[in-house]
Structures are given as structure tokens and as C-alpha cells.
Design a protein around this motif. Structure first.
Motif, PDB file in Angstrom:
ATOM      1  N   VAL A 588       0.854  -1.184   0.000  1.00 53.76           N
ATOM      2  CA  VAL A 588       0.000   0.000   0.000  1.00 53.76           C
ATOM      3  C   VAL A 588       0.890   1.234   0.000  1.00 53.76           C
ATOM      4  O   VAL A 588       1.861   1.292   0.754  1.00 53.76           O
ATOM      5  CB  VAL A 588      -0.887   0.023   1.278  1.00 53.76           C
ATOM      6  CG1 VAL A 588      -1.735   1.277   1.318  1.00 53.76           C
ATOM      7  CG2 VAL A 588      -1.731  -1.221   1.348  1.00 53.76           C
ATOM      8  N   VAL A 590       1.661   4.603   1.321  1.00 48.88           N
ATOM      9  CA  VAL A 590       1.190   5.294   2.516  1.00 48.88           C
ATOM     10  C   VAL A 590       1.332   6.804   2.394  1.00 48.88           C
ATOM     11  O   VAL A 590       0.601   7.550   3.025  1.00 48.88           O
ATOM     12  CB  VAL A 590       1.884   4.791   3.803  1.00 48.88           C
ATOM     13  CG1 VAL A 590       1.520   3.350   4.080  1.00 48.88           C
ATOM     14  CG2 VAL A 590       3.384   4.968   3.723  1.00 48.88           C
ATOM     15  N   GLU A 591       2.310   7.239   1.592  1.00 50.17           N
ATOM     16  CA  GLU A 591       2.495   8.684   1.473  1.00 50.17           C
ATOM     17  C   GLU A 591       3.120   8.990   0.119  1.00 50.17           C
ATOM     18  O   GLU A 591       3.932   8.234  -0.389  1.00 50.17           O
ATOM     19  CB  GLU A 591       3.396   9.199   2.601  1.00 50.17           C
ATOM     20  CG  GLU A 591       3.332  10.702   2.785  1.00 50.17           C
ATOM     21  CD  GLU A 591       3.879  11.147   4.145  1.00 50.17           C
ATOM     22  OE1 GLU A 591       4.319  10.279   4.909  1.00 50.17           O
ATOM     23  OE2 GLU A 591       3.844  12.354   4.414  1.00 50.17           O
ATOM     24  N   HIS A 604       3.290  10.373   7.706  1.00 55.07           N
ATOM     25  CA  HIS A 604       2.937   9.006   8.054  1.00 55.07           C
ATOM     26  C   HIS A 604       4.015   8.415   8.960  1.00 55.07           C
ATOM     27  O   HIS A 604       5.201   8.595   8.706  1.00 55.07           O
ATOM     28  CB  HIS A 604       2.789   8.176   6.778  1.00 55.07           C
ATOM     29  CG  HIS A 604       2.035   6.907   7.009  1.00 55.07           C
ATOM     30  ND1 HIS A 604       2.650   5.777   7.480  1.00 55.07           N
ATOM     31  CD2 HIS A 604       0.735   6.604   6.857  1.00 55.07           C
ATOM     32  CE1 HIS A 604       1.748   4.814   7.593  1.00 55.07           C
ATOM     33  NE2 HIS A 604       0.576   5.298   7.230  1.00 55.07           N
ATOM     34  N   TYR A 637      -8.023   0.393  11.960  1.00 53.73           N
ATOM     35  CA  TYR A 637      -8.810   0.601  10.740  1.00 53.73           C
ATOM     36  C   TYR A 637     -10.069  -0.265  10.736  1.00 53.73           C
ATOM     37  O   TYR A 637     -10.690  -0.448   9.699  1.00 53.73           O
ATOM     38  CB  TYR A 637      -7.956   0.277   9.503  1.00 53.73           C
ATOM     39  CG  TYR A 637      -6.894   1.318   9.230  1.00 53.73           C
ATOM     40  CD1 TYR A 637      -7.063   2.646   9.641  1.00 53.73           C
ATOM     41  CD2 TYR A 637      -5.736   0.981   8.540  1.00 53.73           C
ATOM     42  CE1 TYR A 637      -6.086   3.589   9.374  1.00 53.73           C
ATOM     43  CE2 TYR A 637      -4.759   1.930   8.269  1.00 53.73           C
ATOM     44  CZ  TYR A 637      -4.940   3.233   8.689  1.00 53.73           C
ATOM     45  OH  TYR A 637      -4.001   4.175   8.425  1.00 53.73           O
ATOM     46  N   PRO A 642      -9.431   3.619   6.212  1.00 51.91           N
ATOM     47  CA  PRO A 642      -8.494   4.610   5.693  1.00 51.91           C
ATOM     48  C   PRO A 642      -8.825   5.005   4.258  1.00 51.91           C
ATOM     49  O   PRO A 642      -9.431   4.229   3.522  1.00 51.91           O
ATOM     50  CB  PRO A 642      -7.158   3.872   5.734  1.00 51.91           C
ATOM     51  CG  PRO A 642      -7.516   2.445   5.574  1.00 51.91           C
ATOM     52  CD  PRO A 642      -8.877   2.270   6.194  1.00 51.91           C
ATOM     53  N   SER A 643      -8.444   6.206   3.891  1.00 55.77           N
ATOM     54  CA  SER A 643      -8.617   6.621   2.497  1.00 55.77           C
ATOM     55  C   SER A 643      -7.399   7.437   2.066  1.00 55.77           C
ATOM     56  O   SER A 643      -6.522   7.751   2.866  1.00 55.77           O
ATOM     57  CB  SER A 643      -9.904   7.426   2.351  1.00 55.77           C
ATOM     58  OG  SER A 643      -9.864   8.501   3.255  1.00 55.77           O
ATOM     59  N   TRP A 644      -7.388   7.784   0.809  1.00 55.10           N
ATOM     60  CA  TRP A 644      -6.255   8.462   0.172  1.00 55.10           C
ATOM     61  C   TRP A 644      -6.577   9.949   0.176  1.00 55.10           C
ATOM     62  O   TRP A 644      -7.484  10.383  -0.516  1.00 55.10           O
ATOM     63  CB  TRP A 644      -6.145   7.895  -1.227  1.00 55.10           C
ATOM     64  CG  TRP A 644      -4.973   8.261  -2.064  1.00 55.10           C
ATOM     65  CD1 TRP A 644      -5.018   8.750  -3.331  1.00 55.10           C
ATOM     66  CD2 TRP A 644      -3.595   8.136  -1.749  1.00 55.10           C
ATOM     67  NE1 TRP A 644      -3.752   8.934  -3.816  1.00 55.10           N
ATOM     68  CE2 TRP A 644      -2.849   8.562  -2.858  1.00 55.10           C
ATOM     69  CE3 TRP A 644      -2.896   7.703  -0.613  1.00 55.10           C
ATOM     70  CZ2 TRP A 644      -1.458   8.584  -2.887  1.00 55.10           C
ATOM     71  CZ3 TRP A 644      -1.511   7.720  -0.649  1.00 55.10           C
ATOM     72  CH2 TRP A 644      -0.805   8.158  -1.777  1.00 55.10           C
ATOM     73  N   TYR A 652      -0.030  13.560  -0.651  1.00 59.52           N
ATOM     74  CA  TYR A 652      -1.103  12.612  -0.360  1.00 59.52           C
ATOM     75  C   TYR A 652      -0.693  11.665   0.749  1.00 59.52           C
ATOM     76  O   TYR A 652       0.484  11.371   0.935  1.00 59.52           O
ATOM     77  CB  TYR A 652      -1.445  11.789  -1.602  1.00 59.52           C
ATOM     78  CG  TYR A 652      -1.902  12.599  -2.763  1.00 59.52           C
ATOM     79  CD1 TYR A 652      -3.256  12.803  -3.001  1.00 59.52           C
ATOM     80  CD2 TYR A 652      -0.976  13.177  -3.635  1.00 59.52           C
ATOM     81  CE1 TYR A 652      -3.675  13.558  -4.072  1.00 59.52           C
ATOM     82  CE2 TYR A 652      -1.388  13.933  -4.706  1.00 59.52           C
ATOM     83  CZ  TYR A 652      -2.736  14.128  -4.924  1.00 59.52           C
ATOM     84  OH  TYR A 652      -3.159  14.866  -5.973  1.00 59.52           O
ATOM     85  N   THR A 654      -2.204   8.045   3.192  1.00 52.16           N
ATOM     86  CA  THR A 654      -3.246   7.078   3.512  1.00 52.16           C
ATOM     87  C   THR A 654      -3.570   7.201   4.989  1.00 52.16           C
ATOM     88  O   THR A 654      -2.696   6.985   5.826  1.00 52.16           O
ATOM     89  CB  THR A 654      -2.756   5.648   3.238  1.00 52.16           C
ATOM     90  OG1 THR A 654      -2.431   5.551   1.863  1.00 52.16           O
ATOM     91  CG2 THR A 654      -3.818   4.621   3.572  1.00 52.16           C
ATOM     92  N   CYS A 655      -4.799   7.582   5.316  1.00 49.98           N
ATOM     93  CA  CYS A 655      -5.156   7.683   6.730  1.00 49.98           C
ATOM     94  C   CYS A 655      -6.677   7.664   6.864  1.00 49.98           C
ATOM     95  O   CYS A 655      -7.392   7.847   5.881  1.00 49.98           O
ATOM     96  CB  CYS A 655      -4.591   8.962   7.340  1.00 49.98           C
ATOM     97  SG  CYS A 655      -5.209  10.438   6.553  1.00 49.98           S
TER      98      CYS A 655
END
Lengths: 674, 321
Positions: A588, A590-591, A604, A637, A642-644, A652, A654-655
Motif C-alpha cells: 500500500v 502510505v504517502e 505518516h 482501521y 483509511p482513504s487516500w 497525499y 493514507t489515513c
């Protein structure tokens, strides 16, 4: 501090003029050319050098573990009043090995026995070296395991090596070494096979153990960041000799040997984006041939006539610092050394950063949308990439950073269609290229997307000549092309990457790692691609070679307007080469942010952990850094998905909602301070 | 060295400590290695005296087999010799100056029969091994490299492999007319399966190496990937396999003929000769009729076997010291 050490502490091991030779394919190879060194009790000494510089051979000679085709030709190794270089039989060495000097190897996979529990393996060492038996041994084993930071040692002592992760396995290997109760611990690239975040933890552990068990530690490494972190003294090796030795501060701040200059200033951390890195041309010498004069002379920009004729002696700079170079001779001309200080580099970096932002078009070249890649059967799939989306703009270098197993290579391979995408879509210039596509498009993409591989040893066909390797793509794309035209293009491609056109008629094994990697680059460039996926293109190369390849890649980008997807685990390299960086963890992203933005405001926790773990080649900051550890279980979660989210412009993350608020608070605080 | 010293003494300090111009070709050429895989393999292979002796012996024996009929004073292997004084055949004569290995039970010259038999057997072995190797390589390479075919080929392999080879060979030679061609056909039909499986395993090991991925990224067609990337890597292993399967094929020719299903009696082959020898071996004065062909079979198969193993050692890069 070192001065004090020297007065108080005795010499524990001393080496005088050690010459070690190997016989290889009927030839004699001189691996060590008269090395002398003194090791003080309780210190940590780092031996830095490129592959083939003889650093491992040097340390293996202390415990009589040279390969069967190697021998000590002359010289002495004094330990405890005996010259152990004279030892011939294994019975003699057994008194030294483990009991006095223990060694931790690079790969924890191969140093543990997979068929025995770790407890048995530690107990074996305890029984042999400390004479403990039964319950006492078991208790001691548990104690040592908890000392090396393994949780629930009572339970884990019964586990087998495969039940441990890579970092934990290396802890077990260290535990076995400690169980021998040695005076000296040799760590041969102890963290090279591990991820950055794990690496930092292991180094921390070694420092603690050194204190607790009164160890003298020798680190063998090629990573100057690791050296800055752990070492009291540093010895720089080149072509079978120590060319410079001094305290950590002395070597990093006032290096004297031109090789040390070159090594330090070719680090990407010191580079300024958009400008070529300082690089050492050529490759380390072939040790089969007799080396006359200074071994570094052919690659040295400050070489003098005398360097070609006579080997320099050691010149003392301070009581603790000496170097083997004629430049220190009073007769030699004065030379202004290149910048090797990371602090200075950071300053000029900031100045340039504003002026030097590259203009990137907003034309999307590659679009990846909800990409899922899985391996194994459909019934029991292993999902390597879990729904990843990003765009790569024309002309930029997009960095993908992650640790091993994060899926970064898989994404690259999905784009070039080696690994098929299970779900999601990949578009190139607006056209879908994932799944089944038409033949003409396939043909076009084969030409326009190219890949550069990680391991230059494995990525070239050993049984084909360079000529075929480089022209392979041309034959597929332009089968109608004449032989002459093809040869012309191959010669041009080789010249482009700084190799001689004559090399076309040679086989890959005749080249060194850096040259092979450039052949790999030539193979991609000859296709005249628009988009190149560079999969860890420098991580298998030596420090002095990395700068060459990085410079080549940036030069090609400027000349041809190439777009790169640069995959790496090394954030410091990324900072030098990438325009935008995506941090990927367990499949995934994450940032994702512009490079400077990411380094300025890492949000993140995983990004922060990665950043804090990168070893910086600067002893001042490195010795006192605070390590951040990422624990994925902090994310809850289950309810709040979580979303983008775009948290700042073009940044951007993911959190979930809760985390978003926290990150925004952090940002606000940072904004006030900044 | 003294030369260098002289040069140094002739130079002033100023000259000695003057910068020299940076030469990038000097820097590039520092790491040249002249290592060649095949040269080293050959060197290691030929370095042992015992290996050289076996190799020369095998070459000599094979050369002799083919040259023998053209040498002066050689007899026909199928002619039945008749004693002009008695008018009867020279039956089971002990080795003497006329018949070097003696004669067989019907008065044929054993010496020329043995060499003629070796010719036939070697011909069968070489053709059978060569054709099964070619078929094995082609099928094995496709089987290993093309993923979608793996399942199908494996099932076919399982079916063929589960029929006992000896039974299959006996069946074929029983159905078809006994001849050299039939025997070669029977050998090929079973031998390629093992070869193909072996090649497939080797290919799967190297199939996903980075240089093959690179070729796929460059759009190289499967056929060229197999021929240029995969097969050259496994040549040494294939050569080893060839060296080891020749004695195997000789053995099965001998066996099939021995049980009467191989070649017709009028064609001399090592199998036929051993079969003839076996019939009279209990008669002590005629044991030589079994001993001579048996020695030749043993010498050839053991030599091939030994050479194959020596080659396997030599082709291992770890032994290129």
C-alpha cells in the motif's frame, strides 16, 4: 576522547605487515599487501572498503578462516602474546575462534542451522566455550536471548530459525556469538542483508551489548552511514591495504587520502539535484597483477608522478590519524580537498533547492489505477500489491521507496507486463496496456518502456557477447535493420554510457559491476524509450561506482527527456534523484509527495521511521539520533476505514479521519515553528 | 624494480611531485579479467593424468573400430572359415596367430566380429542418444519455458514414464522386424522422456533469472530466448548427460539382444556376441568367447562413465581454481 582511550587502554590485537595470498585459476592473487593495524581494547573499529578491497579477508585471517586456497604469506598477528599468524592446525585455531574472537556474518539465513531450535544452537556454544550444562545452559541461553532483545525468550528459545524474521534471526546469530563469551566481536556486514529500519535497531543493539559485555568490535562495512553511527575509529581499505586510519571525526571531517575524499564526496547525500555527483572513474584494480606505486593512482585526480613509481608510506597527521598518500609529503603541492562535509552540502542544497526546481509538464505519461497484483493460485492468493494508484508525469523521476517485500519491484514489473495485474488498470499515454492488448500496441510499448535491473551480475546473459546483448532489442523491434546499421547503433550506445565501442566483442564476465550496469543501461537506451523503470539500479554496486551510474541516468534524462520510475529502498539516493516520492509499505502506498516536501514534512509514521533510520555519513548527527520505530498496529482501521487524502497541495497520505486530524495538527505546529 | 629505482633517482623532487594528467582509459581498464568458462573447464578437465589416459584410450578404441576393416590382413566378420585339410569348419578354435581371438562355434573370426559388433553397437548408441537428446532438448525447453504447457506435458510425461521402459522396448522390438533401425527407434521412444524432464528442470531453475526477464522486456521471441539465453547455460549439463547415457544405451542393446529380441543373429553386435559367448561359457575351454566381448563392453562403458563424471567436475565453476 580517542587520546584518552589510547593511554588507558592496552592494545588487544596487533597486526604487522600482513600479506595474504590466494591461488585462483592457476594465478596468484595478493589480497592483502602488507597491512598493519592496532586494535585497542573496548573500542569499535570500522573497516570500510569496496568489494574486493580485502576487508573480509583481513578479519578472517584473525580466526584462521581463510578459504582453502588462501594462505598467510608473511607478517604477524599478535594476540595475547602469541603470533597467531603462525598457527597452521585447526586445534590451535579452536582456542581462538569463538572463545576469544567471534564473528557475525552478513546473511542470518545461512549462518543458522535450520534443523535445530535456536536454543540448542545457543546452548551448543555455551557448552563448548563456557562449560555450562543442562539447566544452567538453558537459563543462560534465555538470558542471552533477552539481552539481544527477543521478546518472550522462554518461549522463543524452543523455536526454529524459520519462525523468526530476518532482523530477529540476526539477533539470534549475535546471541550465539555472545554465548561464546568472546573478547573481540567481528561483524562482517552485519546489516547489509536487512532493511533500513531493522538495520538501525541491530546497530543500536550491538552498541548496548558492547557496553554490557565489554566487547571490542570490528565492523566490516561498505556503508559510510553505518560507520558514522557506530565507530570510534575508522580504517579505510583500498586494494588490500589500509590507506587511511583515524578516529571517526578525523576521517569524516578532515580526510587526507584522495580515495577517502572521493568516497565521501561521491555520496548522493552530498549531491545537488540537477548537477552531476562527484564520481570516481574506473574500477578498483585487478589484484592478480602486481601493483606498483599507489594502487589508487590510475583513478586519482590528484595523482603525481611519484604515485606511479613508489608506494607511499604512512604520514602521521595526528597521533591517532595517519594516511598513505604522497600528498602529505612536505614536498607535495598543496591541494584543496573537495567538500566532504554533509552539513556544508545541506546548506548549499537548500540554497539550490529553490532555484533548481525542475519544470515538469502536467502531461500524464503513466497512470496506475487501483492496481492489484497477486501470486499463487486463485484459491489461495498472496496479494503483493493491494490497490495502488499513482500517475507519473512526462519528464519527471518518480521514486518508489519501500523495504523488501513491500511490492515495489512488483509494481515496476506489472507496468512492464512481466507480472500480470490481477485487477486495476495501467495506462500509458492514455492507452490501456494491462490485460490483453493488440499486437501493434504491444510492439510500441516494448520499444517505449524499458527496464534497468538491480543485479548487474544476473541481468546480462553470460553466454552472449556484449554486441548481442545490446542489440537484442533492436533485432526485435527493427528486424529489417541491416547489420552495419545495427553495429553503428551499438557502438553509439556504448559510447553514450561511457564504454569503448571495442567492448562489443567481449563477454560480460570480463567487466566489473559498474561497467556491466552501464551495459544494461545501453541495452535499454538503444531502444530509444520514453519511460524507463529503474529497479534498484545502484544497490548492488560499490559506493565509488554508484555515482557513475546515477550521473549517467540523470545525464540521459536531461539529454533525451526521459521519464523514470526509480525503485529503491534508499531514501538518501531518492532525495538526490527523484522529483516525487511514493512510500510503499506492505503493498500500500502510505504517502506521496514532492521530494523536498516529503523530507520537510514527513507525516505518516512509517515514512518518519524510514527517515530516522537512514544512516547519515555524519558522525555528529548520527551518534545522537533518536530512532523512530514503526508499529503497524497503531492504525485502528476496523471501524474508521483509511482513504487516500490530499493533506497539503500535492501531498497525499493514507489515513482515516481520526489520523487526518492528528496529521493536520502536526502540520500546523510545524508551520508555526518553521 | 631496479629500473623503477633508477627512474626515481633520475627525477628531481619537483618532477616526482608534479601532477600527472588524468587518463580515463587507464581508470577503465584496471579491472580486466581474462576468465573464460570453456577454457577453464577444458583446462581443469585435462589437468588430471587419469582423465587424459581414459580419453586417449576411448578415442583410440573408437578410431580403431572404424579403421579396422581397412587394415591389411583382416578377415570378414561373417565368413565361416573352413579348414582346407579336413574340409570342416574351424569350430571354437582357441586364440592363435591366425585367429587372434579364436573362432566361435560355427567357425567365424571372433576378432573381426568383435570390432564389427562394436561398430554396430556404437552406431546404435550414438544415433539413439543423439536423436533422443535433440528431441529431449526441444520438448524439454518448451515444457520448461512456456508456462501454459507445463501441466499438459507433465501429464504426458507421467503416462509415458509409468510404463516400464524395458517392457516397452521389448514390445516394440517384438512387433517390428528386428533390425538396427527398430532398435534405435525403441531406444529413442523411451530415452527422450527422461532427457526432456531433465532439461525442463534445468530450464525452470534459470527461467526467471533477471537476464531472461530483460529479454522478455525487450520483446525477444520465445524461440530466441530458448536458443540464446537458456540452452547455452545448460550445455555442460547436457554434455554430461550424453556421456552418461551412451553406456546406458549400450547396456540395453546388449540386454535386448541377449534375451533374443534385439538384432538378428547374422548381424554381429556386442549383444549378439555376448549372447553367443554365454551359451558356451560353462565349457571352460570356450570361456574366451564370452570374456573378449565382455571386456570390450566393460572398457567402453566404464570409460564413458568416468569421462562424464570428470567432465561434470570440470564444468563446475567452483573447481576452476
Amino acid at each position: 576522547m580517542e587520546q584518552k582511550n589510547r593511554n588507558e587502554n592496552e592494545v588487544i590485537l596487533s597486526v604487522k605487515d600482513l600479506v595474504v595470498k590466494f591461488s585462483l585459476r592457476g594465478q596468484e592473487l595478493t589480497a592483502l599487501r602488507g597491512v598493519s593495524m592496532e586494535l585497542y581494547k573496548g573500542e569499535s573499529l570500522a573497516i570500510v572498503g569496496e568489494s574486493g578491497s580485502g576487508k573480509s579477508v583481513f578479519c578472517k585471517s584473525f580466526i584462521g578462516m581463510l578459504d582453502k586456497n588462501g594462505w598467510v604469506e608473511s607478517g604477524e598477528i599478535w594476540y595475547n602474546g602469541t603470533d597467531i599468524a603462525k598457527y597452521k592446525k585447526d586445534e590451535d585455531w579452536i582456542k581462538i575462534r569463538g572463545k576469544e574472537i567471534a564473528i557475525v556474518f552478513q546473511d542470518p539465513m545461512t549462518s543458522l542451522n535450520p534443523l535445530q531450535t535456536v536454543g540448542t544452537q545457543i546452548r551448543e556454544a555455551l557448552e563448548l566455550h563456557q562449560g555450562l550444562k543442562g539447566v544452567a545452559a538453558q537459563e543462560k541461553a534465555i538470558e542471552i536471548l533477552s539481552d539481544v532483545g527477543i521478546l518472550e525468550p522462554e518461549k522463543r528459545v524452543k523455536d526454529y530459525p524459520h519462525q523468526f524474521s530476518g532482523g530477529m534471526r540476526q539477533r539470534v546469530v549475535i546471541a550465539i556469538a555472545i554465548a561464546c563469551n568472546p573478547k573481540i566481536l567481528i561483524c562482517d556486514e552485519p546489516t547489509t542483508a536487512l532493511d533500513v529500519t531493522i538495520q538501525a535497531q541491530i546497530l543500536e543493539l550491538l552498541k548496548q551489548l558492547q557496553h554490557k559485555y565489554n566487547l571490542t568490535i570490528i565492523y566490516i562495512t561498505h556503508d559510510l552511514g553505518v560507520v558514522a553511527n557506530v565507530a570510534d575509529r575508522v580504517a579505510v581499505m583500498y586494494a588490500g591495504d589500509i590507506v587511511e586510519i583515524g578516529t571517526c571525526e578525523e576521517v569524516f571531517e578532515t580526510p587526507k587520502h584522495p580515495y577517502t575524499w572521493a568516497l565521501l564526496s561521491s555520496l548522493p547525500q552530498l549531491g545537488i539535484k540537477g548537477e552531476p555527483l562527484y564520481s570516481i572513474e574506473g574500477t578498483p584494480p585487478n589484484l592478480f597483477t602486481e601493483i606498483r606505486g599507489d594502487a589508487f593512482a590510475p583513478r586519482n585526480r590528484y595523482a603525481m608522478q611519484i604515485d606511479l613509481l613508489e608506494r607511499p608510506p604512512y604520514f602521521e597527521v595526528s597521533p591517532t590519524h595517519k594516511a598513505r598518500t604522497w600528498l602529505l609529503d612536505p614536498r607535495a603541492p598543496k591541494v584543496e580537498p573537495p567538500n566532504t562535509s554533509i552539513a556544508k552540502a545541506m546548506e548549499s542544497h537548500q540554497k539550490h533547492a529553490a532555484a533548481n526546481t525542475k519544470k515538469i509538464s502536467d502531461e500524464k505519461l503513466v497512470e496506475v489505477k487501483d492496481l492489484v497484483v497477486q501470486f499463487g493460485s486463485n484459491r489461495n492468493p498472496f496479494v503483493a500489491v493491494k490497490g495502488v494508484s499513482f500517475d507519473i508525469y512526462k519528464g519527471e523521476t518518480f521514486g518508489l521507496v519501500g523495504e523488501s517485500g513491500s511490492g515495489k519491484t512488483t509494481i515496476g514489473r506489472a507496468i512492464i507486463r512481466i507480472n500480470p495485474a490481477a485487477r486495476g488498470e495501467i495506462r500509458f499515454k492514455g492507452e490501456r496496456i494491462s490485460g490483453k492488448i493488440q499486437k501493434e500496441l504491444d510492439h510500441k510499448i516494448t520499444q517505449q518502456i524499458q527496464m534497468i535491473f538491480q543485479d548487474p551480475m544476473a541481468s546480462l546473459n553470460e553466454r552472449a557477447k556484449v554486441d548481442y546483448i545490446v542489440s537484442e532489442g533492436l533485432m526485435n523491434i527493427h528486424p529489417e535493420m541491416s547489420k552495419e546499421e545495427r553495429d553503428k547503433r551499438v557502438a553509439q550506445a556504448l559510447r553514450d554510457v561511457g564504454l569503448l565501442p571495442e567492448f562489443a566483442s567481449r563477454f560480460p564476465h570480463e567487466f566489473s559491476g559498474g561497467q556491466r550496469q552501464r551495459i544494461g543501461v545501453a541495452r535499454s537506451l538503444i531502444m530509444e524509450p520514453e519511460f524507463i523503470i529503474a529497479d534498484e539500479p545502484i544497490s548492488a554496486l560499490d559506493v565509488s561506482i554508484r555515482a557513475q551510474v546515477l550521473n549517467l541516468l540523470s545525464a540521459m534524462q536531461q539529454q533525451r527527456g526521459l521519464t523514470y520510475l526509480f525503485i529503491s529502498h534508499d531514501l538518501s539516493v531518492m532525495r538526490f534523484i527523484a522529483d516525487r516520492i511514493a512510500v510503499i509499505h506492505k503493498g500500500v502506498i502510505v504517502e506521496l509527495a514532492d521530494t523536498e516536501e516529503l523530507f520537510a514534512y514527513p507525516l505518516h509514521p512509517y515514512t518518519r521511521a524510514l527517515l530516522s533510520a537512514i544512516p547519515q555519513p555524519d558522525p555528529k548527527s548520527e551518534k545522537h539520533k533518536v530512532l523512530e520505530v514503526y508499529d503497524p498496529s497503531i492504525h485502528n482501521y476496523t471501524v474508521d476505514k483509511p482513504s487516500w487524502v490530499e493533506i497539503r497541495p500535492k501531498h497525499y497520505i493514507t489515513c482515516n479521519k481520526h489520523e487526518l486530524e492528528q496529521y493536520q495538527e502536526t502540520l500546523a505546529r510545524a508551520g508555526k515553528e518553521g | 624494480m631496479s629500473n623503477v629505482m633508477k627512474k626515481m633517482n633520475n627525477m628531481s623532487d619537483e618532477e616526482l611531485f608534479r601532477f600527472i594528467e588524468f587518463d580515463s582509459s587507464r581508470a577503465e581498464s584496471t579491472a580486466y579479467s581474462g576468465y573464460s568458462y570453456w577454457k577453464s573447464t577444458f583446462k581443469v578437465f585435462m589437468s588430471k593424468r587419469s582423465t587424459r589416459l581414459i580419453l586417449y584410450f576411448l578415442i583410440a578404441i573408437l578410431l580403431f573400430t572404424f579403421v579396422q576393416p581397412y587394415l591389411p590382413g583382416q578377415k570378414s566378420p561373417t565368413e565361416i572359415f573352413i579348414n582346407p585339410e579336413t574340409g570342416r569348419q574351424y569350430r571354437s578354435l582357441q586364440p592363435n596367430s591366425e585367429f587372434w581371438f579364436g573362432t566361435n562355434t560355427i567357425g567365424q573370426d571372433l576378432w573381426s566380429r568383435i570390432w564389427s559388433g562394436t561398430r554396430t553397437t556404437m552406431l546404435i548408441a550414438v544415433i539413439a542418444v543423439a536423436s533422443s537428446t535433440i528431441i529431449g532438448i526441444i520438448i524439454g525447453a518448451i515444457w520448461g519455458y512456456v508456462r501454459v504447457l507445463d501441466r499438459l506435458f507433465t501429464e504426458i510425461y507421467n503416462v509415458i514414464n509409468n510404463v516400464p521402459t524395458t517392457v516397452l522396448r521389448m514390445l516394440i522390438t517384438y512387433i517390428m522386424k528386428p533390425s538396427v533401425g527398430t532398435l534405435i527407434f525403441a531406444m529413442c521412444l523411451t530415452n527422450w522422456v527422461g532427457m526432456a524432464k531433465w532439461i525442463r528442470n534445468l530450464i525452470i531453475i534459470i527461467r526467471d533469472r533477471e537476464y531472461n526477464l530483460a529479454s522478455r522486456c525487450l520483446g525477444t521471441p520465445t524461440r530466441r530466448v530458448i536458443v540464446k539465453n537458456l540452452l547455452p547455460q545448460i550445455v555442460s549439463v547436457v554434455m554430461l548427460d550424453i556421456a552418461l547415457s551412451i553406456p546406458g544405451v549400450i547396456g540395453s542393446e546388449v540386454f535386448l539382444t541377449y534375451i533374443g529380441l534385439g538384432l538378428p543373429v547374422e548381424t554381429p553386435s556386442l549383444g549378439n556376441l555376448i549372447d553367443e559367448g554365454r551359451r558356451v561359457m560353462m565349457n571352460l575351454s570356450q570361456t574366451y568367447q564370452l570374456v573378449f566381448p565382455a571386456i570390450v563392453v566393460a572398457a567402453i562403458t566404464v570409460s564413458f562413465y568416468a569421462l562424464g563424471n570428470k567432465f561434470a567436475d570440470a564444468s563446475d565453476p567452483r573447481n576452476h581454481v
